[in-house]
Scaffold this active site. Structure first.
Site, PDB file in Angstrom:
ATOM      1  N   ARG A 158     -14.281  24.362 -18.075  1.00 25.83           N
ATOM      2  CA  ARG A 158     -13.294  23.296 -17.907  1.00 25.83           C
ATOM      3  C   ARG A 158     -13.008  23.119 -16.420  1.00 25.83           C
ATOM      4  O   ARG A 158     -12.754  24.094 -15.709  1.00 25.83           O
ATOM      5  CB  ARG A 158     -12.014  23.651 -18.657  1.00 25.83           C
ATOM      6  CG  ARG A 158     -10.949  22.565 -18.645  1.00 25.83           C
ATOM      7  CD  ARG A 158      -9.712  23.028 -19.391  1.00 25.83           C
ATOM      8  NE  ARG A 158     -10.005  23.312 -20.786  1.00 25.83           N
ATOM      9  CZ  ARG A 158      -9.297  24.154 -21.543  1.00 25.83           C
ATOM     10  NH1 ARG A 158      -8.274  24.812 -21.013  1.00 25.83           N
ATOM     11  NH2 ARG A 158      -9.622  24.353 -22.801  1.00 25.83           N
TER      12      ARG A 158
ATOM     13  N   ARG B 215      -2.096  25.430 -14.927  1.00 25.31           N
ATOM     14  CA  ARG B 215      -3.387  24.807 -15.190  1.00 25.31           C
ATOM     15  C   ARG B 215      -3.452  23.401 -14.597  1.00 25.31           C
ATOM     16  O   ARG B 215      -2.641  23.035 -13.756  1.00 25.31           O
ATOM     17  CB  ARG B 215      -3.652  24.799 -16.688  1.00 25.31           C
ATOM     18  CG  ARG B 215      -3.687  26.219 -17.294  1.00 25.31           C
ATOM     19  CD  ARG B 215      -4.160  26.199 -18.733  1.00 25.31           C
ATOM     20  NE  ARG B 215      -4.245  27.537 -19.301  1.00 25.31           N
ATOM     21  CZ  ARG B 215      -4.701  27.795 -20.532  1.00 25.31           C
ATOM     22  NH1 ARG B 215      -5.132  26.796 -21.306  1.00 25.31           N
ATOM     23  NH2 ARG B 215      -4.748  29.026 -20.997  1.00 25.31           N
TER      24      ARG B 215
ATOM     25  N   LYS C 166       0.057  30.906 -20.360  1.00 22.52           N
ATOM     26  CA  LYS C 166      -0.365  29.702 -19.648  1.00 22.52           C
ATOM     27  C   LYS C 166       0.841  28.841 -19.265  1.00 22.52           C
ATOM     28  O   LYS C 166       1.907  28.912 -19.893  1.00 22.52           O
ATOM     29  CB  LYS C 166      -1.333  28.911 -20.513  1.00 22.52           C
ATOM     30  CG  LYS C 166      -0.795  28.508 -21.886  1.00 22.52           C
ATOM     31  CD  LYS C 166      -1.907  27.922 -22.731  1.00 22.52           C
ATOM     32  CE  LYS C 166      -1.453  27.686 -24.176  1.00 22.52           C
ATOM     33  NZ  LYS C 166      -2.556  27.236 -25.021  1.00 22.52           N
TER      34      LYS C 166
ATOM     35  N   LYS D 297       1.778  24.764 -18.008  1.00 19.24           N
ATOM     36  CA  LYS D 297       1.213  23.422 -17.917  1.00 19.24           C
ATOM     37  C   LYS D 297       2.247  22.454 -17.350  1.00 19.24           C
ATOM     38  O   LYS D 297       3.422  22.484 -17.729  1.00 19.24           O
ATOM     39  CB  LYS D 297       0.753  22.934 -19.300  1.00 19.24           C
ATOM     40  CG  LYS D 297      -0.340  23.798 -19.919  1.00 19.24           C
ATOM     41  CD  LYS D 297      -0.743  23.288 -21.290  1.00 19.24           C
ATOM     42  CE  LYS D 297      -1.861  24.116 -21.895  1.00 19.24           C
ATOM     43  NZ  LYS D 297      -2.278  23.616 -23.228  1.00 19.24           N
TER      44      LYS D 297
ATOM     45  N   CYS E  58      -9.129  17.787 -31.257  1.00 14.68           N
ATOM     46  CA  CYS E  58      -9.676  18.850 -30.415  1.00 14.68           C
ATOM     47  C   CYS E  58     -11.127  19.107 -30.810  1.00 14.68           C
ATOM     48  O   CYS E  58     -11.654  18.522 -31.747  1.00 14.68           O
ATOM     49  CB  CYS E  58      -8.851  20.121 -30.556  1.00 14.68           C
ATOM     50  SG  CYS E  58      -9.021  20.911 -32.178  1.00 14.68           S
TER      51      CYS E  58
ATOM     52  N   CYS F  81     -15.444  26.354 -30.936  1.00 21.42           N
ATOM     53  CA  CYS F  81     -14.164  27.014 -30.703  1.00 21.42           C
ATOM     54  C   CYS F  81     -14.003  28.221 -31.618  1.00 21.42           C
ATOM     55  O   CYS F  81     -14.090  28.098 -32.847  1.00 21.42           O
ATOM     56  CB  CYS F  81     -13.009  26.030 -30.914  1.00 21.42           C
ATOM     57  SG  CYS F  81     -11.392  26.796 -30.651  1.00 21.42           S
TER      58      CYS F  81
ATOM     59  N   CYS G 103      -6.798  24.287 -35.496  1.00 21.06           N
ATOM     60  CA  CYS G 103      -5.932  25.451 -35.616  1.00 21.06           C
ATOM     61  C   CYS G 103      -4.548  25.060 -35.107  1.00 21.06           C
ATOM     62  O   CYS G 103      -4.376  23.968 -34.546  1.00 21.06           O
ATOM     63  CB  CYS G 103      -6.498  26.636 -34.826  1.00 21.06           C
ATOM     64  SG  CYS G 103      -6.282  26.488 -33.036  1.00 21.06           S
TER      65      CYS G 103
ATOM     66  N   CYS H  10      -4.102  22.029 -29.148  1.00 17.73           N
ATOM     67  CA  CYS H  10      -4.766  21.447 -27.981  1.00 17.73           C
ATOM     68  C   CYS H  10      -4.652  19.924 -27.950  1.00 17.73           C
ATOM     69  O   CYS H  10      -4.567  19.331 -26.879  1.00 17.73           O
ATOM     70  CB  CYS H  10      -6.234  21.861 -27.945  1.00 17.73           C
ATOM     71  SG  CYS H  10      -6.476  23.614 -27.580  1.00 17.73           S
TER      72      CYS H  10
END
Length: 1516
Positions: free
Chosen positions: A1011, A1080, A1150, A1152, A1371, A1377, A1416, A1420
């Site tokens: 990414r 990120r 994470k 964002k 996603c 994945c 899931c 995302c």
């Protein structure tokens, strides 16, 4: 040391080598003839000059160039001595077998290319792949500096270095000063050298270990380097000194037990242990070390060096890459070129670091303006059309990803006179610049002069020392005309022009065999011609007939030969003349091979075996000239006196002793070929008297005559010789007594003994294990996410600690046919899908379920199962809870198995999750097995967490670099999988292929997702082309535009991971911090209609992104390199990284950040840790931001402690301070976030736990400022506006629909090709949107029609889709994945197609409905804010959520759980119809379902699980 200035390259290099070595092997033409280095080396040693490395005086060993000189390197290397070789280039190709081995040790070889002035660089290219690092110097000053670089590089890398140069290049240079000892000491790193010197190999074989890895336990800066965790800086094999943790003698008992019982540690645990393993040296390491060395030299001297040296204009149109002599001459011609010359305005590039070949460094050195590149290679022996350097350049420039690769034309460089250089260059560049240049032209004369700096090359011509004449005279007196020396220096019979080749015993032996065949043919010819009447008289026929009958009898043939020759000489016929042309063959020759250190090396060390094994009647004279000395006594590799023992043993242990071969071992000790004969005699006498050289004779046939086979002529005898005589006597008696055993004794006795020893050792070892451990316990697991596997491995370790013989493995890896032979079996399984077995247990379950011949009467078993009692909330689905474990327990009981304890059930809904049930179940198991009350159990180490991995990673290094070099697997370690996220890549595998590959015995089809970090999602047309090339050449030929406004590549295999990273960085992008526990990619609204406001906002996004970047240099170290060669962190912690923002453990989870520009919330500003709402002033320019904090999407199904959350308003902040405000929020999260539970570690939980006011107050305290009251704003939607738009500057923008962000070519839609072609002509930007679409931006009026035409040509102008499809997002999910539970990207388009009929029918085609799908609950595609969302629960089953806000401001609510397509359509079709009929004016679907009561509105994340439309039913 010597004079105050240095006059020659040989002197400069000799001085550096002397300062930097314990032992210098000086390769010379002969012991009495100096090389360009040896005179200075011996001078320093004679004067006892001090060295910086050697504690005493360095030892200078003189070795002849033809005497396998690199063999002398092994003994000092094994002794832990820093060793250097000075040599000419003529030994290199012959030494290739040694070079491969020595490349693994810090050996430096300084090579003077010969003949000087016009050397053959083919000597270098021929050995370029032996594993050494290659450095080249040109000038006198460079010779000194690069020599120093070579020694420092060897010590820091633990890897061999070859430094080569042509002495003629610097013969006219001005004298230079000595390098200061201070600089040499600093650069060499004497402390690190001491550690090498302290490591001694226990290997007693002739050669050093070939399998020794290059160890990267070094400090690239050269300061404070430390040894590895295993205590050894040099050797992977055991070395003397303190035991290391890897030494079994020092290993802990617990670890020994684990190893001996074949248990498997957890992935995380194994990942941390890899730190103690040797780290192989990579090309990047060499690059970093060289940069560090050259940086030190530059700071001290001001002289600059780089891997490739470029001189010439920075904007040159053409360049010359020279791999040959006299670059200074070429450079001078270029400088003086006029406008009339073809070679005007060109540059010259030469390699300094030739191997490893660093393509990135070449690209940096070569100006991007170069369109034509001439490659001159001074390689005389061309075996292919394309030269090796040309091929290197082609591969480098092709891999660079550059849009326009220069035209490359290769030339073979011959000898050029100074007066012809201008003409030669004109021809080179005239051809280069022509429309169709000719490849592989030779420039200059093919053969050059033979001269060198020391005169003619005669010093390297082989000659026989006068001291050996005595032995030659003896042979001549004994055999006279019958003497034939096959490898004599002046022999004309060898058939070779090369004197060295002709003199080699190997070549001589071959020529002897050919000569023997020739004589056999000659005898046949004589027999034939004797029967004819081709002679003038009958006399020759008579003599020829007699000779033919006796031709094989030495005495008779040699007696008749003179008479036959005389008769033929007087005959005068053509037949006679023909026979006389080979008259030597009339004699039965005494054929000899000579082995001599001086000119016929080396029959002694290896050739003797081939001669004896051939069974040919060949005589050998081997002259050993090694004097008796302490060094010679220690260095068995250089001694030949044991050849006699070898020959005797060979004859004794084979059924075919030599025929009448004579092996004469002659001792002629001298230090120089011109030594006084008296000195030689004295040395000989001493050696014989001391038993160093015993005089003896041995004839294996003497016993047949009743004589002694062995006769000793000297008084002293060696122990080895005594052992031979004892064994020879014993075996001779045994074979005479039992002839039937003769063959076995002589041929296979040794191998049979070894087999018996191995077999007994294995049996004894297994018996030992049986005695040490108690009852067996086999633990089998089936696990998808690792919980069951970790539980099984922990159970196995605990069992061993209690004395049980534990074995742990996956169910599918266990041979089912052995199950009936087990004593105690424990099975642990998790639950997948709709009550299914995990993937690595399905085959086992099928075998158990369907097996009819399994008999488990003697097997005791139990099962523990992991599940979630709320995962399937509906009553009809309750049986799915822990179904695999329950079914397995029942089936094993039905097959006759005896229950140890009842099935254990772990429930994720319990306070401690599955551990609650497990803690009740495990003690019962130990009690049943009789080990419940064991005392003194060792403390268990805590499980390895992500925080442990980060803390131990040395600022995100881990063992990533080493894992990338491991070609045995496509994967990397578990710990590195966590760390690579910070670098922007995830390891994945193709889940579609898992079962098939497992059935084939293959590991999963591992690949990596990469990414990019692209703040605001803005890319240039050039960057788009580069991303396209990466996807095509290094990925799966598709690109993914993500919901975070960046590029994502899938299917990148490990071997292409690094080139892909380098390609991304070459495009002026990066991947650092695109994933991981850091801030990120910062998002920003695309806003095509207001370009100036977008520009200002985008600048803020980039500013925040850059400000919050991690500072670790690990990314550059592993994947590329820091552009300014600073902050280069290397193994050994010589330079300590520092993370001022993050610290060594970074953030808890994470982080964002996104920016939205009202009225468009196209980046879902409420869904992020920080959401910035742009506020523009009255002048239309950006003023500042309203700041939201605490949003986040990640959830775990049915775990109510986890929930999505929307950002809470903190207030307004000015645009100039926004990056600081973001930083302080991140700091409070860093210091207060939950690091014990990653499921509760996001900022949303920290704010909820601390309280909004408390959290905000801490931020303001750190900031030293306060948030202002928020400004007024308004959002209309969170989707993209498709089609053409025009901004305030008159520029055009086109937003195209990219379904779910997938850029690919299909049979009917060449999307990827079309975008690539557009990028080639587009002069504006590509903007990626947060909804996975693409905007072609900044199209001027004059380009508009062309762009519209291309969009139409490639079907990219089609936005005529239903608003439902245009508003959808998904996603990636399957197949790549690893977290996916259900399909998403591949399924959502199909589902929408099935709904579009209803949409059309009820007039909703133009009505936007935000529908999102994920595989899931990690979110995302930000499903929790969608009006309609489907979140994967199991394959084909989804949770359905309704009621999200159309502007992205409100979370949705669960409506139905675990429904499949039929139920989804059954809900959606009537819902869409009702919405069309009952909605109010302007009412969106999300608001509609709340108003009509289908779901209740979710006020904020903490009531996400409350008042859901589907209430869980309790079991009855």
């Amino acid at each position: 040391m010597a004079s105050s200035s240095i006059l020659s390259a040989g002197e400069a290099i000799a001085r550096i080598a002397y300062l930097s070595s314990d032992v210098i092997v000086s390769v010379q033409p002969s012991l009495s003839t100096d090389s360009e280095f040896s005179r200075f080396l011996h001078q320093y040693a004679t004067n006892k000059a001090s060295s910086l490395i050697c504690k005493g005086v360095p030892e200078v060993q003189s070795v002849r160039h033809n005497a396998d000189p690199l063999l002398s390197v092994y003994q000092p290397v094994r002794s832990g001595k820093i060793t250097t070789v000075t040599t000419s280039s003529n030994i290199l190709v012959k030494s290739i077998p040694h070079l491969y081995r020595l490349a693994q040790y810090p050996v430096v070889i300084h090579v003077s290319l010969h003949p000087a002035g016009y050397p053959d660089y083919g000597d270098i290219t021929s050995i370029r792949n032996v594993g050494f690092t290659f450095l080249q110097s040109i000038s006198l000053q460079e010779a000194q500096d690069v020599a120093l670089t070579a020694h420092a590089l060897a010590i820091r890398s633990g890897k061999g270095v070859i430094h080569f140069f042509d002495g003629a290049n610097s013969k006219s240079d001005q004298p230079i000063a000595h390098e200061s000892r201070e600089l040499v000491t600093k650069v060499i790193n004497t402390d690190l050298a001491r550690q090498y010197q302290g490591a001694r190999s226990e290997d007693s074989s002739l050669y050093v270990s070939e399998g020794r890895p290059q160890v990267r336990n070094i400090g690239l800066s050269g300061d404070n380097a430390r040894p590895t965790a295993d205590g050894s800086l040099l050797h992977a094999e055991r070395v003397s000194g303190d035991a290391s943790p890897r030494d079994p003698s020092s290993a802990s008992s617990s670890s020994s037990d684990r190893k001996n019982s074949s248990s498997v540690v957890s992935e995380a645990e194994s990942a941390t242990t890899v730190e103690s393993q040797a780290k192989p040296v990579s090309s990047e390491d060499i690059d970093f070390i060289c940069d560090s060395i050259w940086s030190q030299m530059r700071s001290h001297t001001g002289r600059k060096y780089s891997a490739f040296n470029y001189t010439g204009p920075a904007n040159a149109d053409a360049a010359l890459f020279l791999f040959g002599s006299d670059p200074g001459l070429f450079a001078a011609e270029f400088e003086s070129a006029t406008q009339a010359d073809f070679f005007r305005h060109v540059g010259l590039i030469t390699p300094v670091l030739y191997r490893p070949w660093l393509a990135e460094r070449l690209t940096e050195a070569l100006p991007s303006s170069v369109k034509k590149l001439a490659v001159l290679e001074q390689v005389r022996r061309r075996t292919t059309k394309w030269g090796p350097v040309l091929l290197d350049l082609l591969m480098s420039l092709k891999a660079s990803g550059s849009q326009q690769t220069p035209v490359i034309v290769g030339y073979q460089l011959g000898y050029l006179e100074y007066t012809t250089i201008t003409q030669a260059l004109s021809g080179i560049f005239q051809n280069l610049l022509s429309p169709s240049p000719i490849q592989s032209l030779e420039v200059g004369a093919h053969e050059g002069p033979k001269g060198s700096l020391n005169g003619q090359q005669k010093e390297f011509e082989l000659s026989q020392p006068k001291l050996e004449n005595a032995y030659m005279k003896i042979l001549d007196q004994l055999f006279g005309q019958r003497l034939f020396i096959a490898n004599a220096l002046r022999s004309r019979d060898a058939g070779a022009q090369d004197t060295a080749m002709k003199a080699s015993p190997e070549y001589g032996f071959g020529s002897l065999l050919a000569r023997k065949e020739h004589r056999r043919r000659f005898v046949s010819e004589v027999q034939t011609v004797a029967k004819t009447r081709d002679f003038t008289t009958d006399t020759p026929q008579k003599w020829l007939s007699h000779w033919a009958l006796a031709a094989t009898d030495t005495t008779q043939a040699n007696k008749l030969a003179p008479e036959v020759i005389q008769r033929l000489s007087t005959d005068g016929s053509p037949a006679a003349y023909k026979l006389l042309s080979s008259k030597g063959l009339f004699y039965k020759e005494s054929q000899w091979l000579i082995g001599s250190d001086a000119w016929a090396y080396d029959l002694g060390n290896s050739g003797i075996h081939h001669v004896l094994a051939s069974g040919e009647n060949v005589n050998m004279l081997i002259v050993d000239s090694t004097p008796y000395s302490e060094r010679a006594a220690q260095d068995a590799a250089r001694r030949k006196k044991d050849i006699g023992l070898y020959a005797m043993n060979s004859a004794t242990l084979t059924s075919h002793p030599w025929l009448s071969t004579a092996l004469v071992m002659a001792y002629l000790p001298y230090n120089r070929e011109d030594d006084n004969p008296l000195t030689v005699l004295q040395e000989t006498k001493k050696s014989v008297d001391l038993g160093y050289w015993p005089l003896y004779r041995w004839d294996p046939k003497a016993a047949e005559k009743g004589e002694q086979a062995f006769k000793l002529d000297s008084e002293r005898i060696k122990q080895e010789l005594q052992e031979f005589l004892r064994r020879d006597n014993h075996m001779s008696q045994l074979m005479r007594r039992h002839p039937q055993f003769h063959a076995n004794l002589s041929e296979s006795y040794g191998s049979e003994v070894r087999k018996v020893q191995k077999r007994k050792a294995k049996d004894a070892y297994e018996a030992l294990l049986e005695g040490l451990q108690g009852a067996p316990m086999t633990v089998l697991f089936a696990s998808d996410n690792g919980n069951a596997e970790n539980l099984a491995k922990r159970l196995g370790r605990r069992g061993k600690a209690r004395g049980l013989k534990s074995m742990v493995m996956a169910m599918d890896d266990y041979p089912l046919e052995d199950l009936g032979n087990e004593e105690n079996v424990v099975l642990i399984t998790s639950t997948a899908g709709q009550g299914e077995f995990p993937q690595n247990g399905r085959n086992f379950w099928e075998g158990v379920k369907n097996g009819t011949d399994l008999d488990l009467v003697n097997v005791s078993f139990t099962v523990f199962s992991l599940g979630d009692s709320h995962y399937w909330p509906r009553k009809e689905d309750k049986h799915y809870y822990n179904k695999p474990g329950k079914d397995l327990f029942a089936r094993l009981a039905a097959l006759g198995g005896k229950q140890l304890v009842d099935v254990g059930l772990g429930d994720d809904q319990d306070p401690d999750g599955y551990q609650t049930g497990y803690q009740e179940w495990e003690p019962k198991l130990w009690d049943v097995l009789g080990v419940g009350n064991v005392e003194g159990l060792p403390d268990e180490p805590p499980p390895i967490t992500n925080e442990d991995i980060k803390a131990a990673s040395n600022f995100l290094r881990g063992t990533i670099a080493e894992g990338l070099q491991d070609e045995s697997t496509g994967a990397i370690s578990a710990a590195d999988q966590q760390l690579t996220k910070f670098h922007g890549t995830y390891m994945q595998d193709d889940r579609d292929l898992r079962d098939e590959r497992k059935a084939q015995g293959l590991e999963p089809a591992y690949s990596f997702m990469i990414r990019c970090r692209l703040p605001g999602g803005v890319a240039t047309a050039q960057q788009w082309q580069q991303m396209d090339a990466i996807a095509t050449n290094l990925g799966n030929e598709t690109m993914k535009l993500t919901t975070r406004q960046t590029f994502q590549f899938h299917g990148v295999v490990k071997g292409k991971l690094k080139p892909a990273m380098q390609g991304i960085n070459a495009a002026l992008m990066t991947t650092i911090a695109a994933c991981g526990d850091v801030n990120r990619n910062v998002m920003c609204s695309s806003l095509p209609e207001l370009s100036e406001l977008h520009r200002e906002t985008h600048e803020c996004a980039k500013k925040i992104s850059d400000h919050l970047l991690p500072s670790t240099t690990a990314y550059h170290e592993i994947w590329l390199k820091d552009d300014n060669n600073k902050n280069v962190q290397v193994a050994g912690d010589a330079v300590q990284d520092f993370e001022p923002l993050y610290g060594p453990t970074y953030l808890p989870r994470k982080f964002k950040i996104t920016i939205a520009i009202p009225p468009h919330n196209d980046t879902d500003v409420y869904a992020h840790d920080i959401g910035l709402i742009a506020i523009k002033g009255d002048d239309g320019k950006l003023q500042g931001f309203n700041l939201l904090a605490g949003g986040g999407m990640g959830v775990t199904h049915n775990m109510k402690k986890t929930y999505p959350q929307v950002g809470r308003m903190f207030g307004y902040v000015d645009k100039d301070s926004v990056h600081v405000a973001c930083e302080k929020i991140m700091f409070v999260q860093r210091d207060n976030g939950n690091r014990q539970n990653r499921k509760h570690a996001r900022l949303k939980y920290t704010i909820d736990d601390m309280g909004l006011d408390v959290f905000k107050a801490q931020v303001e305290e750190l900031w030293g400022d306060k948030f202002a009251e928020p400004k007024t704003f308004h959002f209309d939607s969170n989707i993209d506006t498709f089609g053409w738009q025009k901004d305030e500057k008159g520029l055009h923008h086109f937003t195209m629909f990219i379904e779910n962000g997938r850029i690919e070519d299909t049979a009917d839609f060449p999307m990827k090709t079309g975008l690539r072609e557009i990028a080639k002509v587009h002069k504006g930007e590509f903007r990626l949107t947060g909804n996975q679409h693409l905007i072609l931006s900044n199209i001027s009026e004059d380009q508009l029609d062309a762009m519209k035409g291309m969009l139409k040509q490639y079907k990219l102008d089609n936005t005529n889709f239903s608003a439902l499809r245009l508003s959808s997002s998904a996603c990636v999910a399957f197949p790549t994945c690893g977290l996916a539970m259900a399909e998403s990207e591949r399924y959502l388009p199909e589902l929408i197609t099935k709904l579009e009929g209803v949409v059309e029918e009820h007039g909703l085609r133009q009505d936007s409905i935000v529908m999102r799908m994920t595989g899931c609950p990690n979110g995302c595609a930000r499903p929790w804010l969608a009006e309609v969302a489907f979140v994967g629960k199991a394959y084909g089953a989804y949770n359905m959520y309704l009621g999200g806000g159309y502007h992205g401001q409100r979370l949705n609510k669960l409506y139905r759980s675990s429904i499949k397509e039929e139920e989804i359509l059954g809900i959606m079709r009537p819902l869409l119809k009702r919405y069309a009929l009952e909605r109010e004016e302007g009412e969106r679907l999300g608001d509609f379902v709340v108003r009509v009561g289908m779901v209740k509105a979710t006020r904020e994340g903490r009531d996400f699980h409350e008042d859901t439309a589907e209430v869980e039913e309790d079991e009855e």
